[in-house]
Design a protein around this motif. Structure first.
Motif, mmCIF file in Angstrom:
data_model
loop_
_atom_site.group_PDB
_atom_site.id
_atom_site.type_symbol
_atom_site.label_atom_id
_atom_site.label_comp_id
_atom_site.label_asym_id
_atom_site.label_seq_id
_atom_site.Cartn_x
_atom_site.Cartn_y
_atom_site.Cartn_z
ATOM 1 N N THR A 24 -10.772 -6.274 -1.067
ATOM 2 C CA THR A 24 -9.116 -6.312 -0.719
ATOM 3 C C THR A 24 -8.442 -6.660 -1.977
ATOM 4 O O THR A 24 -7.298 -5.877 -1.849
ATOM 5 C CB THR A 24 -8.862 -7.245 0.468
ATOM 6 N N GLU A 25 -8.656 -7.635 -2.831
ATOM 7 C CA GLU A 25 -7.760 -7.874 -4.134
ATOM 8 C C GLU A 25 -7.848 -6.789 -5.004
ATOM 9 O O GLU A 25 -6.730 -6.320 -5.298
ATOM 10 C CB GLU A 25 -8.702 -9.017 -4.784
ATOM 11 N N LEU A 26 -8.922 -5.936 -5.275
ATOM 12 C CA LEU A 26 -8.779 -4.773 -6.072
ATOM 13 C C LEU A 26 -7.870 -3.707 -5.378
ATOM 14 O O LEU A 26 -7.178 -3.277 -6.095
ATOM 15 C CB LEU A 26 -10.080 -4.175 -6.286
ATOM 16 N N PHE A 27 -8.080 -3.668 -3.768
ATOM 17 C CA PHE A 27 -7.719 -2.760 -3.319
ATOM 18 C C PHE A 27 -6.135 -2.695 -3.279
ATOM 19 O O PHE A 27 -5.504 -1.607 -3.702
ATOM 20 C CB PHE A 27 -8.021 -2.350 -1.676
ATOM 21 N N LEU A 28 -5.736 -3.787 -3.109
ATOM 22 C CA LEU A 28 -4.179 -4.007 -2.983
ATOM 23 C C LEU A 28 -3.726 -3.808 -4.294
ATOM 24 O O LEU A 28 -2.468 -3.582 -4.469
ATOM 25 C CB LEU A 28 -3.934 -5.579 -2.282
ATOM 26 N N LYS A 29 -4.149 -4.215 -5.317
ATOM 27 C CA LYS A 29 -3.647 -4.246 -6.728
ATOM 28 C C LYS A 29 -3.695 -2.707 -7.008
ATOM 29 O O LYS A 29 -2.556 -2.202 -7.733
ATOM 30 C CB LYS A 29 -4.756 -4.972 -7.864
ATOM 31 N N LYS A 30 -4.685 -1.878 -6.747
ATOM 32 C CA LYS A 30 -4.621 -0.267 -6.891
ATOM 33 C C LYS A 30 -3.243 0.263 -5.953
ATOM 34 O O LYS A 30 -2.499 1.115 -6.356
ATOM 35 C CB LYS A 30 -5.711 0.418 -6.505
ATOM 36 N N VAL A 31 -3.003 -0.330 -4.915
ATOM 37 C CA VAL A 31 -1.992 0.019 -4.017
ATOM 38 C C VAL A 31 -0.541 -0.089 -4.747
ATOM 39 O O VAL A 31 0.016 0.472 -4.742
ATOM 40 C CB VAL A 31 -1.929 -0.610 -2.621
ATOM 41 N N GLU A 32 -0.628 -1.335 -5.467
ATOM 42 C CA GLU A 32 0.658 -1.820 -5.992
ATOM 43 C C GLU A 32 1.011 -0.830 -7.282
ATOM 44 O O GLU A 32 1.799 -0.159 -7.547
ATOM 45 C CB GLU A 32 0.556 -3.261 -6.520
ATOM 46 N N GLN A 33 -0.035 -0.426 -7.903
ATOM 47 C CA GLN A 33 -0.242 0.593 -9.201
ATOM 48 C C GLN A 33 0.242 2.135 -8.553
ATOM 49 O O GLN A 33 1.053 2.701 -9.174
ATOM 50 C CB GLN A 33 -1.506 0.604 -9.825
ATOM 51 N N TYR A 34 -0.254 2.320 -7.481
ATOM 52 C CA TYR A 34 0.104 3.664 -6.727
ATOM 53 C C TYR A 34 1.343 3.655 -6.372
ATOM 54 O O TYR A 34 2.159 4.629 -6.542
ATOM 55 C CB TYR A 34 -0.942 3.904 -5.559
ATOM 56 N N ASN A 35 1.804 2.640 -5.782
ATOM 57 C CA ASN A 35 3.405 2.664 -4.934
ATOM 58 C C ASN A 35 4.269 2.760 -6.391
ATOM 59 O O ASN A 35 5.298 3.571 -6.385
ATOM 60 C CB ASN A 35 3.636 1.528 -4.575
ATOM 61 N N LYS A 36 3.933 2.091 -7.714
ATOM 62 C CA LYS A 36 4.874 2.220 -8.870
ATOM 63 C C LYS A 36 4.752 3.673 -9.303
ATOM 64 O O LYS A 36 5.725 4.274 -9.632
ATOM 65 C CB LYS A 36 4.472 1.179 -9.682
ATOM 66 N N SER A 37 3.706 4.153 -9.385
ATOM 67 C CA SER A 37 3.432 5.718 -9.851
ATOM 68 C C SER A 37 4.117 6.415 -9.007
ATOM 69 O O SER A 37 4.861 7.624 -9.757
ATOM 70 C CB SER A 37 1.854 5.954 -10.078
ATOM 71 N N SER A 38 4.066 6.451 -7.899
ATOM 72 C CA SER A 38 4.593 7.295 -6.831
ATOM 73 C C SER A 38 6.115 7.573 -6.846
ATOM 74 O O SER A 38 6.799 8.335 -6.862
ATOM 75 C CB SER A 38 4.041 6.989 -5.721
ATOM 76 N N GLN A 39 6.546 6.041 -6.951
ATOM 77 C CA GLN A 39 8.056 5.856 -7.118
ATOM 78 C C GLN A 39 8.710 6.610 -8.463
ATOM 79 O O GLN A 39 9.797 7.282 -8.308
ATOM 80 C CB GLN A 39 8.287 4.323 -6.916
ATOM 81 N N ALA A 40 7.908 6.275 -9.544
ATOM 82 C CA ALA A 40 8.128 6.843 -10.951
ATOM 83 C C ALA A 40 8.099 8.213 -10.757
ATOM 84 O O ALA A 40 8.937 9.029 -11.454
ATOM 85 C CB ALA A 40 7.231 6.362 -11.923
ATOM 86 N N TYR A 41 7.115 9.131 -10.040
ATOM 87 C CA TYR A 41 7.162 10.311 -10.028
ATOM 88 C C TYR A 41 8.440 11.003 -9.017
ATOM 89 O O TYR A 41 8.761 11.831 -9.559
ATOM 90 C CB TYR A 41 5.905 10.716 -8.865
ATOM 91 N N VAL A 42 8.618 10.338 -8.194
ATOM 92 C CA VAL A 42 9.856 10.646 -7.544
ATOM 93 C C VAL A 42 11.137 10.687 -8.041
ATOM 94 O O VAL A 42 12.047 11.510 -8.353
ATOM 95 C CB VAL A 42 10.184 9.836 -6.162
ATOM 96 N N GLU A 43 11.146 9.716 -9.165
ATOM 97 C CA GLU A 43 12.378 9.529 -9.989
ATOM 98 C C GLU A 43 12.357 10.531 -11.042
ATOM 99 O O GLU A 43 13.579 11.205 -11.345
ATOM 100 C CB GLU A 43 12.502 8.164 -10.527
ATOM 101 N N LYS A 44 11.332 10.713 -11.639
ATOM 102 C CA LYS A 44 11.152 11.645 -12.627
ATOM 103 C C LYS A 44 11.345 13.129 -12.350
ATOM 104 O O LYS A 44 12.126 13.826 -13.066
ATOM 105 C CB LYS A 44 9.744 11.394 -13.481
ATOM 106 N N TRP A 45 10.771 13.340 -11.051
ATOM 107 C CA TRP A 45 10.750 14.777 -10.549
ATOM 108 C C TRP A 45 12.101 15.238 -9.759
ATOM 109 O O TRP A 45 11.947 16.337 -9.101
ATOM 110 C CB TRP A 45 9.405 15.275 -10.388
ATOM 111 N N LYS A 46 12.485 14.276 -9.350
ATOM 112 C CA LYS A 46 14.152 14.065 -8.508
ATOM 113 C C LYS A 46 13.463 15.004 -7.275
ATOM 114 O O LYS A 46 13.899 15.768 -6.934
ATOM 115 C CB LYS A 46 14.830 15.259 -9.219
ATOM 116 N N VAL A 47 12.499 14.384 -6.525
ATOM 117 C CA VAL A 47 11.749 14.802 -5.455
ATOM 118 C C VAL A 47 12.813 14.545 -4.329
ATOM 119 O O VAL A 47 12.955 13.301 -4.120
ATOM 120 C CB VAL A 47 10.409 14.254 -5.097
#
Length: 133
Positions: A79-102
């Motif tokens: 769970t520690e690794l999973f939640l760390k990866k969730v945090e990274q995914y959430n940041k990347s997903s938010q950056a994607y939305v902002e970068k590509w103006k989704v």
């Protein structure tokens, strides 16, 4: 010599500041997010752990391009690794939305807060209130 040092420094700073992930295409960024999501599914234990006791499962929210969703994970998984990866995914997903103006056609947010977790035919499922019609 001092003037040459300033010019070289300026040129190096220009190249350094321009070398980032902004040079990727939308397709490359989409592929990166898809790969990250697949890794989350694997780390969550959804594909490898059988659900016999809902208390052995939990959920967390993940950011998607049109709001978000909840993802189940086994408490028996890392769970520690999973939640760390969730945090990274959430940041990347938010950056994607902002970068590509989704922008989404519909107002989207996280679904209603789940009321619990259940086991259905060996698979963990998020439970929600049934809407009354």
């Amino acid at each position: 010599m001092k003037k040459l040092s300033i010019i070289v420094f300026t040129i190096l700073m220009t190249f350094t500041s321009c070398s980032n992930d902004d040079d990727t295409t939308q397709e490359e960024d989409t592929a990166k997010l898809s790969k990250m999501h697949a890794e989350l599914v694997t780390l969550s234990g959804q594909e490898t752990h059988t659900c016999t006791n809902p208390d052995e499962w939990a959920y967390t929210s993940i950011v998607t391009t049109c709001g978000g969703q909840f993802m189940l994970y086994s408490k028996k998984a890392n769970t520690e690794l999973f939640l760390k990866k969730v945090e990274q995914y959430n940041k990347s997903s938010q950056a994607y939305v902002e970068k590509w103006k989704v922008y989404c056609a519909f107002f989207s947010v996280l679904p209603a807060e789940p009321v619990g977790i259940g086991c259905v035919e060996g698979k963990a499922r998020i439970l929600y209130h049934q809407a009354l019609h």
